[in-house]
Design a protein around this motif. Structure first.
Motif, PDB file in Angstrom:
ATOM      1  N   VAL A   1       1.098  -1.073  -0.170  1.00 48.86           N
ATOM      2  CA  VAL A   1       0.089   0.405  -0.147  1.00 48.86           C
ATOM      3  C   VAL A   1       1.230   1.233   0.163  1.00 48.86           C
ATOM      4  CG1 VAL A   1      -2.287   1.552   0.930  1.00 48.86           C
ATOM      5  CG2 VAL A   1      -2.017  -1.385   0.693  1.00 48.86           C
ATOM      6  N   LYS A   2       1.853   1.411   0.716  1.00 48.09           N
ATOM      7  CA  LYS A   2       2.875   2.068   0.536  1.00 48.09           C
ATOM      8  C   LYS A   2       3.668   2.706  -0.059  1.00 48.09           C
ATOM      9  CE  LYS A   2       4.285   2.717   5.527  1.00 48.09           C
ATOM     10  NZ  LYS A   2       5.405   2.653   6.180  1.00 48.09           N
ATOM     11  N   ARG A   3       3.626   1.087  -1.034  1.00 48.37           N
ATOM     12  CA  ARG A   3       4.553   1.696  -2.479  1.00 48.37           C
ATOM     13  C   ARG A   3       3.483   2.531  -3.610  1.00 48.37           C
ATOM     14  NH1 ARG A   3       6.573  -3.485  -6.581  1.00 48.37           N
ATOM     15  NH2 ARG A   3       7.644  -2.348  -8.050  1.00 48.37           N
ATOM     16  N   ALA A   4       2.505   1.598  -3.675  1.00 44.75           N
ATOM     17  CA  ALA A   4       1.393   2.824  -3.945  1.00 44.75           C
ATOM     18  C   ALA A   4       1.425   3.705  -4.378  1.00 44.75           C
ATOM     19  CB  ALA A   4       0.109   2.017  -4.378  1.00 44.75           C
ATOM     20  N   LEU A   5       1.282   4.196  -2.664  1.00 39.04           N
ATOM     21  CA  LEU A   5       0.765   5.354  -2.802  1.00 39.04           C
ATOM     22  C   LEU A   5       2.085   6.625  -2.776  1.00 39.04           C
ATOM     23  CD1 LEU A   5      -0.261   7.364  -1.340  1.00 39.04           C
ATOM     24  CD2 LEU A   5       0.761   7.179   0.656  1.00 39.04           C
ATOM     25  N   ASN A   6       3.601   5.722  -2.377  1.00 34.29           N
ATOM     26  CA  ASN A   6       4.062   6.832  -3.038  1.00 34.29           C
ATOM     27  C   ASN A   6       3.903   6.409  -4.964  1.00 34.29           C
ATOM     28  OD1 ASN A   6       5.482   7.225  -1.012  1.00 34.29           O
ATOM     29  ND2 ASN A   6       6.438   5.298  -1.112  1.00 34.29           N
ATOM     30  N   LYS A   7       3.806   6.017  -5.721  1.00 36.79           N
ATOM     31  CA  LYS A   7       3.676   5.970  -7.227  1.00 36.79           C
ATOM     32  C   LYS A   7       2.530   6.858  -7.567  1.00 36.79           C
ATOM     33  CE  LYS A   7       6.865   1.792  -8.394  1.00 36.79           C
ATOM     34  NZ  LYS A   7       7.193   1.927  -9.657  1.00 36.79           N
ATOM     35  N   HIS A   8       1.981   6.650  -6.680  1.00 36.36           N
ATOM     36  CA  HIS A   8       0.963   7.759  -6.674  1.00 36.36           C
ATOM     37  C   HIS A   8       1.072   9.058  -6.668  1.00 36.36           C
ATOM     38  CE1 HIS A   8      -3.019   9.631  -6.343  1.00 36.36           C
ATOM     39  NE2 HIS A   8      -4.074   8.874  -6.980  1.00 36.36           N
TER      40      HIS A   8
ATOM     41  N   ALA B   1     -20.144  -1.871   5.136  1.00 38.23           N
ATOM     42  CA  ALA B   1     -18.688  -1.543   3.950  1.00 38.23           C
ATOM     43  C   ALA B   1     -18.241  -0.303   3.035  1.00 38.23           C
ATOM     44  CB  ALA B   1     -17.789  -2.581   3.985  1.00 38.23           C
ATOM     45  N   SER B   2     -17.783   0.328   2.187  1.00 35.79           N
ATOM     46  CA  SER B   2     -18.129   1.430   1.144  1.00 35.79           C
ATOM     47  C   SER B   2     -18.280   1.232  -0.351  1.00 35.79           C
ATOM     48  CB  SER B   2     -17.316   2.090   1.905  1.00 35.79           C
ATOM     49  OG  SER B   2     -18.627   3.457   2.701  1.00 35.79           O
ATOM     50  N   GLY B   3     -16.969  -0.155   0.142  1.00 35.43           N
ATOM     51  CA  GLY B   3     -16.271  -1.708  -1.013  1.00 35.43           C
ATOM     52  C   GLY B   3     -15.330  -2.410  -0.379  1.00 35.43           C
ATOM     53  N   TYR B   4     -14.916  -3.329  -1.743  1.00 33.42           N
ATOM     54  CA  TYR B   4     -14.530  -4.543  -0.951  1.00 33.42           C
ATOM     55  C   TYR B   4     -13.375  -4.557  -1.780  1.00 33.42           C
ATOM     56  CZ  TYR B   4     -13.614  -9.459   0.640  1.00 33.42           C
ATOM     57  OH  TYR B   4     -13.516 -10.744   0.415  1.00 33.42           O
ATOM     58  N   ILE B   5     -12.056  -4.476  -1.779  1.00 29.83           N
ATOM     59  CA  ILE B   5     -11.252  -4.476  -2.577  1.00 29.83           C
ATOM     60  C   ILE B   5     -10.323  -5.757  -2.607  1.00 29.83           C
ATOM     61  CG2 ILE B   5      -8.721  -3.574  -3.302  1.00 29.83           C
ATOM     62  CD1 ILE B   5      -9.989  -1.185  -2.438  1.00 29.83           C
TER      63      ILE B   5
ATOM     64  N   PRO C   1       2.190  -6.810  -7.990  1.00 30.15           N
ATOM     65  CA  PRO C   1       2.484  -5.408  -7.479  1.00 30.15           C
ATOM     66  C   PRO C   1       1.972  -4.748  -7.975  1.00 30.15           C
ATOM     67  CG  PRO C   1       4.487  -6.265  -7.139  1.00 30.15           C
ATOM     68  CD  PRO C   1       3.920  -6.969  -7.559  1.00 30.15           C
ATOM     69  N   GLU C   2       2.009  -4.266  -9.377  1.00 28.70           N
ATOM     70  CA  GLU C   2       1.017  -3.950 -10.761  1.00 28.70           C
ATOM     71  C   GLU C   2      -0.257  -4.369  -9.859  1.00 28.70           C
ATOM     72  OE1 GLU C   2       2.577  -1.471 -12.674  1.00 28.70           O
ATOM     73  OE2 GLU C   2       4.413  -1.939 -11.879  1.00 28.70           O
ATOM     74  N   LYS C   3      -0.801  -4.836  -9.713  1.00 25.56           N
ATOM     75  CA  LYS C   3      -2.441  -5.016  -9.992  1.00 25.56           C
ATOM     76  C   LYS C   3      -2.602  -4.613  -8.283  1.00 25.56           C
ATOM     77  CE  LYS C   3      -3.490  -9.155 -12.594  1.00 25.56           C
ATOM     78  NZ  LYS C   3      -3.920 -10.590 -12.794  1.00 25.56           N
ATOM     79  N   MET C   4      -2.007  -4.653  -7.894  1.00 29.67           N
ATOM     80  CA  MET C   4      -2.124  -4.043  -5.979  1.00 29.67           C
ATOM     81  C   MET C   4      -2.144  -2.684  -6.307  1.00 29.67           C
ATOM     82  SD  MET C   4      -2.965  -4.844  -2.965  1.00 29.67           S
ATOM     83  CE  MET C   4      -3.224  -4.195  -1.107  1.00 29.67           C
ATOM     84  N   ILE C   5      -1.331  -1.977  -7.485  1.00 32.91           N
ATOM     85  CA  ILE C   5      -1.324  -0.462  -7.380  1.00 32.91           C
ATOM     86  C   ILE C   5      -1.900   0.150  -8.443  1.00 32.91           C
ATOM     87  CG2 ILE C   5       0.021   1.318  -8.531  1.00 32.91           C
ATOM     88  CD1 ILE C   5       2.631  -0.068  -7.955  1.00 32.91           C
ATOM     89  N   ARG C   6      -2.896  -0.567  -9.014  1.00 35.05           N
ATOM     90  CA  ARG C   6      -4.219   0.061  -9.611  1.00 35.05           C
ATOM     91  C   ARG C   6      -5.193  -0.038  -8.741  1.00 35.05           C
ATOM     92  NH1 ARG C   6      -7.263  -3.499 -13.438  1.00 35.05           N
ATOM     93  NH2 ARG C   6      -8.575  -2.327 -14.331  1.00 35.05           N
ATOM     94  N   SER C   7      -5.531  -1.291  -7.941  1.00 37.88           N
ATOM     95  CA  SER C   7      -6.294  -1.255  -7.226  1.00 37.88           C
ATOM     96  C   SER C   7      -5.962   0.538  -6.092  1.00 37.88           C
ATOM     97  CB  SER C   7      -6.770  -2.513  -6.594  1.00 37.88           C
ATOM     98  OG  SER C   7      -6.788  -3.724  -6.793  1.00 37.88           O
ATOM     99  N   MET C   8      -5.037   0.129  -5.674  1.00 35.43           N
ATOM    100  CA  MET C   8      -4.458   1.359  -4.340  1.00 35.43           C
ATOM    101  C   MET C   8      -4.721   2.738  -5.266  1.00 35.43           C
ATOM    102  SD  MET C   8      -4.404  -0.143  -1.509  1.00 35.43           S
ATOM    103  CE  MET C   8      -5.653  -0.784  -1.955  1.00 35.43           C
ATOM    104  N   ASN C   9      -4.627   2.878  -6.453  1.00 30.50           N
ATOM    105  CA  ASN C   9      -5.248   4.527  -7.031  1.00 30.50           C
ATOM    106  C   ASN C   9      -6.152   4.623  -7.570  1.00 30.50           C
ATOM    107  OD1 ASN C   9      -1.740   4.857  -7.593  1.00 30.50           O
ATOM    108  ND2 ASN C   9      -2.155   3.404  -9.334  1.00 30.50           N
ATOM    109  N   LEU C  10      -7.282   3.549  -7.581  1.00 27.26           N
ATOM    110  CA  LEU C  10      -8.295   4.084  -7.633  1.00 27.26           C
ATOM    111  C   LEU C  10      -8.220   4.489  -6.214  1.00 27.26           C
ATOM    112  CD1 LEU C  10     -11.348   3.580  -9.125  1.00 27.26           C
ATOM    113  CD2 LEU C  10     -11.196   1.445  -7.419  1.00 27.26           C
ATOM    114  N   VAL C  11      -8.760   3.514  -5.484  1.00 29.32           N
ATOM    115  CA  VAL C  11      -8.840   4.488  -4.098  1.00 29.32           C
ATOM    116  C   VAL C  11      -7.962   5.496  -3.584  1.00 29.32           C
ATOM    117  CG1 VAL C  11      -8.463   4.152  -1.185  1.00 29.32           C
ATOM    118  CG2 VAL C  11      -9.519   2.129  -2.960  1.00 29.32           C
ATOM    119  N   PHE C  12      -7.173   6.008  -4.332  1.00 29.02           N
ATOM    120  CA  PHE C  12      -6.445   7.213  -3.595  1.00 29.02           C
ATOM    121  C   PHE C  12      -6.968   8.373  -4.622  1.00 29.02           C
ATOM    122  CE2 PHE C  12      -1.963   4.794  -3.131  1.00 29.02           C
ATOM    123  CZ  PHE C  12      -2.573   4.031  -2.090  1.00 29.02           C
TER     124      PHE C  12
END
Length: 131
Positions: free
Chosen positions: A13-20, A100-104, A110-121
Protein backbone atom coordinates in the motif's frame (compact mmCIF):
# COMPACT_ATOMS: atom_id res chain seq x y z
CA UNK A 1 -6.00 5.12 7.38
CA UNK A 2 -4.84 1.57 6.74
CA UNK A 3 -5.86 -1.00 9.35
CA UNK A 4 -3.55 -3.90 8.59
CA UNK A 5 -1.33 -6.26 10.59
CA UNK A 6 0.70 -7.75 7.71
CA UNK A 7 3.98 -5.94 6.94
CA UNK A 8 4.02 -7.10 3.31
CA UNK A 9 0.56 -5.65 2.68
CA UNK A 10 1.50 -2.40 4.40
CA UNK A 11 4.57 -2.22 2.17
CA UNK A 12 2.46 -2.74 -0.97
CA UNK A 13 0.00 0.00 0.00
CA UNK A 14 2.83 2.41 0.85
CA UNK A 15 4.55 1.59 -2.44
CA UNK A 16 1.35 2.23 -4.35
CA UNK A 17 0.87 5.54 -2.54
CA UNK A 18 4.43 6.63 -3.37
CA UNK A 19 3.90 5.77 -7.03
CA UNK A 20 0.57 7.60 -7.03
CA UNK A 21 2.24 10.82 -5.94
CA UNK A 22 -0.96 12.50 -4.81
CA UNK A 23 -1.76 14.39 -1.66
CA UNK A 24 -3.08 11.42 0.32
CA UNK A 25 -1.58 11.01 3.81
CA UNK A 26 -1.45 7.48 5.22
CA UNK A 27 -1.90 6.56 8.88
CA UNK A 28 -1.24 2.92 9.84
CA UNK A 29 -3.04 1.03 12.60
CA UNK A 30 -2.08 -2.59 13.28
CA UNK A 31 -5.54 -3.69 14.46
CA UNK A 32 -9.09 -2.47 14.97
CA UNK A 33 -8.50 -1.38 18.56
CA UNK A 34 -5.54 0.79 17.62
CA UNK A 35 -7.50 2.25 14.70
CA UNK A 36 -10.43 3.17 16.96
CA UNK A 37 -8.08 4.76 19.47
CA UNK A 38 -6.50 6.89 16.73
CA UNK A 39 -9.85 7.80 15.18
CA UNK A 40 -11.29 8.77 18.56
CA UNK A 41 -8.24 10.82 19.58
CA UNK A 42 -9.51 14.33 19.26
CA UNK A 43 -7.92 15.93 16.20
CA UNK A 44 -5.25 13.25 15.71
CA UNK A 45 -6.64 12.31 12.31
CA UNK A 46 -8.29 15.17 10.47
CA UNK A 47 -11.46 14.71 8.49
CA UNK A 48 -12.18 13.87 5.80
CA UNK A 49 -10.62 10.43 5.79
CA UNK A 50 -11.04 7.05 4.15
CA UNK A 51 -10.32 3.80 5.97
CA UNK A 52 -8.90 0.64 4.39
CA UNK A 53 -9.42 -2.31 6.70
CA UNK A 54 -8.28 -5.90 6.53
CA UNK A 55 -10.77 -8.49 7.77
CA UNK A 56 -8.53 -10.99 9.52
CA UNK A 57 -6.57 -9.28 12.27
CA UNK A 58 -5.60 -10.25 15.79
CA UNK A 59 -7.99 -9.09 18.47
CA UNK A 60 -10.81 -7.19 16.79
CA UNK A 61 -11.74 -8.52 13.34
CA UNK A 62 -12.41 -6.21 10.44
CA UNK A 63 -16.13 -6.93 10.72
CA UNK A 64 -16.10 -5.99 14.41
CA UNK A 65 -14.13 -2.84 13.59
CA UNK A 66 -16.65 -1.78 10.94
CA UNK A 67 -19.54 -2.44 13.35
CA UNK A 68 -17.85 -0.33 16.03
CA UNK A 69 -17.27 2.55 13.60
CA UNK A 70 -20.85 2.38 12.31
CA UNK A 71 -22.28 2.64 15.85
CA UNK A 72 -20.08 5.59 16.87
CA UNK A 73 -21.97 8.86 16.19
CA UNK A 74 -18.73 10.71 15.46
CA UNK A 75 -17.43 8.07 13.00
CA UNK A 76 -20.51 6.40 11.51
CA UNK A 77 -20.29 8.28 8.19
CA UNK A 78 -16.71 7.12 7.58
CA UNK A 79 -15.88 5.63 4.21
CA UNK A 80 -14.51 2.13 4.84
CA UNK A 81 -13.09 -0.07 2.11
CA UNK A 82 -12.38 -3.66 3.07
CA UNK A 83 -9.10 -4.89 1.66
CA UNK A 84 -8.85 -8.66 1.92
CA UNK A 85 -7.13 -11.61 0.30
CA UNK A 86 -10.49 -13.41 0.21
CA UNK A 87 -12.57 -13.29 -2.94
CA UNK A 88 -15.23 -15.60 -1.50
CA UNK A 89 -18.76 -14.33 -2.18
CA UNK A 90 -19.77 -14.94 1.44
CA UNK A 91 -16.92 -12.71 2.72
CA UNK A 92 -17.74 -9.99 0.19
CA UNK A 93 -21.46 -10.10 1.00
CA UNK A 94 -20.79 -10.11 4.74
CA UNK A 95 -18.58 -7.03 4.42
CA UNK A 96 -21.37 -5.17 2.60
CA UNK A 97 -23.88 -6.42 5.18
CA UNK A 98 -21.67 -4.71 7.78
CA UNK A 99 -21.93 -1.54 5.67
CA UNK A 100 -18.50 -1.51 4.05
CA UNK A 101 -18.28 1.17 1.37
CA UNK A 102 -16.40 -1.14 -0.96
CA UNK A 103 -14.45 -4.40 -1.13
CA UNK A 104 -11.01 -4.75 -2.69
CA UNK A 105 -9.30 -8.11 -3.12
CA UNK A 106 -5.60 -7.93 -2.27
CA UNK A 107 -3.35 -8.96 -5.10
CA UNK A 108 0.27 -9.78 -4.36
CA UNK A 109 1.18 -8.90 -7.93
CA UNK A 110 2.51 -5.36 -7.37
CA UNK A 111 1.11 -3.81 -10.55
CA UNK A 112 -2.42 -5.06 -9.82
CA UNK A 113 -2.20 -3.89 -6.22
CA UNK A 114 -0.99 -0.48 -7.37
CA UNK A 115 -3.93 -0.28 -9.76
CA UNK A 116 -6.40 -1.09 -6.96
CA UNK A 117 -4.80 1.39 -4.58
CA UNK A 118 -4.72 4.11 -7.25
CA UNK A 119 -8.48 3.75 -7.49
CA UNK A 120 -8.76 4.36 -3.73
CA UNK A 121 -6.27 7.26 -3.75
CA UNK A 122 -8.11 8.89 -6.67
CA UNK A 123 -11.35 8.39 -4.74
CA UNK A 124 -9.83 10.18 -1.73
CA UNK A 125 -8.78 13.13 -3.86
CA UNK A 126 -11.84 13.45 -6.11
CA UNK A 127 -14.93 12.44 -4.16
CA UNK A 128 -16.50 14.85 -1.69
CA UNK A 129 -16.21 13.10 1.66
CA UNK A 130 -18.21 13.73 4.85
CA UNK A 131 -16.72 16.57 6.85
Amino acid sequence: MLVEDDDADIFLVKRALNKHGGSVALQIARDGNEALQLLRSNGYIERPFVILSDLNMPGMSGYEFIDEVRTDPALKDSVIFVISSSNLPEDINLAYNHFASGYIVKDMEPEKMIRSMNLVFDFCELVQLPQ
